[in-house]
Structures are given as C-alpha cells and as structure tokens.
Enzyme design. Structure first.
Site, short mmCIF file in Angstrom:
data_model
loop_
_atom_site.label_atom_id
_atom_site.label_comp_id
_atom_site.label_asym_id
_atom_site.label_seq_id
_atom_site.Cartn_x
_atom_site.Cartn_y
_atom_site.Cartn_z
CB ALA A 68 -0.92 0.01 1.21
CG ASP A 69 2.93 4.89 -1.48
OD1 ASP A 69 3.95 4.64 -0.81
OD2 ASP A 69 2.67 6.02 -1.94
#
Length: 194
Positions: A68-69
């Site tokens: 995730a980012d």
C-alpha cells in the site's frame, strides 16, 4: 486461512489491519519510491503499492502479500512526507482553506492473484493560522505523514470536512481491502459477491 504479509512498516496500516481482524505478519518492502513527474496521483499510488508487494512476493512466493502507498494531492501535485519544518509549513499553507485529495493504492498479490486498486478521499481544511501550523509542526507529527498531517492525530483539528473513506486518509482503505480479500476467497468468511 491464507497467510497474509503486509509489505509495509507503517504503524497505522498495522493497526488498521489488526482492528478489522485480518491476521497478518509484517515484512517491510525496501523499494524505490520515485514517482515519474507528471504521474497522476491514482497511478502513482498503484505503482508504488505494486512495487512494494512485488518485492516481498519475490521473497515469499507461496504467500499473499498486500502492498500500500498513500499520497496527498492538491491541484494534481503530489505532496509526500516533509523532510524539514519549512517543507511541512509550505505543505500546510498549500492545504489551508482548501480541498485536497488523499489517494491510497493497494496491491494484493499471490502466485495466482493480482489485484491492484486505489481509493480517493476528498478532504477540506479550515483556514489555518501560521501559529496553528507552527505549533503542530513543533510536535513532530507531520514528518512521517504524506501532506504533513495525520487525520488520526492532532492534524484532525485542521479538517473541516471529509467525503469518502476516513481510513483511506489514515493509510489503508480497510473496507474495500476486506471485500476484495473476501471475493478472492482469502478470508475465513468466504467469497462475497457484490
């Protein structure tokens, strides 16, 4: 239950996954987080999430990996994590009294699955005074957060309105993630159909 690895060292992502009872272990990805200038924020977060997940899947090919980012975007300009007090002040000044978007990209990878998506949440800030911003910066809170604020910490005092998933702003859209994991049959609840 499938063994899930979170490819992130973010304490917020760990807390959110634990909060919704998704069992996981952590193996932080060490990847290049460079974004090509001009990349749309939605594409940027998906690319970065995918990079992180691919790096960890290469080490654990029999597991399911979640990468995730999160970025903050105003006027389609991506605001990352500030490195200096001045950079934090500049970001908060840019967000003051305006709407901005928070994008989180998520990648779910395994030997047989490849799901990449993003969520967008719109946030509106109150008009902020220099004193408010300076006091917040002095707490040190902005320095590990995209856009120089944490909605789950004292940065919440800057938020006038939010439209979309609150948890997306914290760093992981857990509701969307949970549904996708269920659809893939990776949770004990079994597949869920929309």
């Amino acid at each position: 239950m499938t063994h899930i690895i979170l490819a992130s060292s973010s304490p917020r992502r760990k807390e959110l996954l634990a909060q919704v009872n998704i069992p996981f272990t952590v193996h932080a990805a060490n990847t290049d987080e460079t974004i090509i200038p001009g990349t749309h924020p939605a594409q940027a977060v998906e690319q970065l999430a995918l990079r992180k997940a691919e790096a960890v899947l290469a080490e654990y090919p029999d597991k399911v990996v979640i990468g995730a980012d999160t970025v903050v975007s105003v006027d389609d300009r991506i605001l990352g994590k500030p490195e200096t007090e001045q950079e934090a002040m500049d970001m908060l000044c840019r967000l003051s009294g305006r709407h901005h978007a928070v994008y989180t990209g998520v990648a779910i990878l395994s030997r047989n699955e490849r799901v990449v998506f993003h969520e967008k949440t719109d946030v509106e800030f109150w008009e902020l005074t220099k004193a408010e911003m300076a006091a917040y910066i002095k707490t040190g809170d902005p320095f590990d957060k995209a856009g120089s604020y944490g909605i789950q910490t004292a940065g919440a005092l800057f938020v006038k309105a939010i439209h979309g998933d609150y948890f997306n702003v914290v760093g992981l859209p857990v509701s969307s993630l949970h549904r996708r994991l269920n659809q893939l049959g990776l949770l004990e609840d079994g597949p869920v159909r929309d």
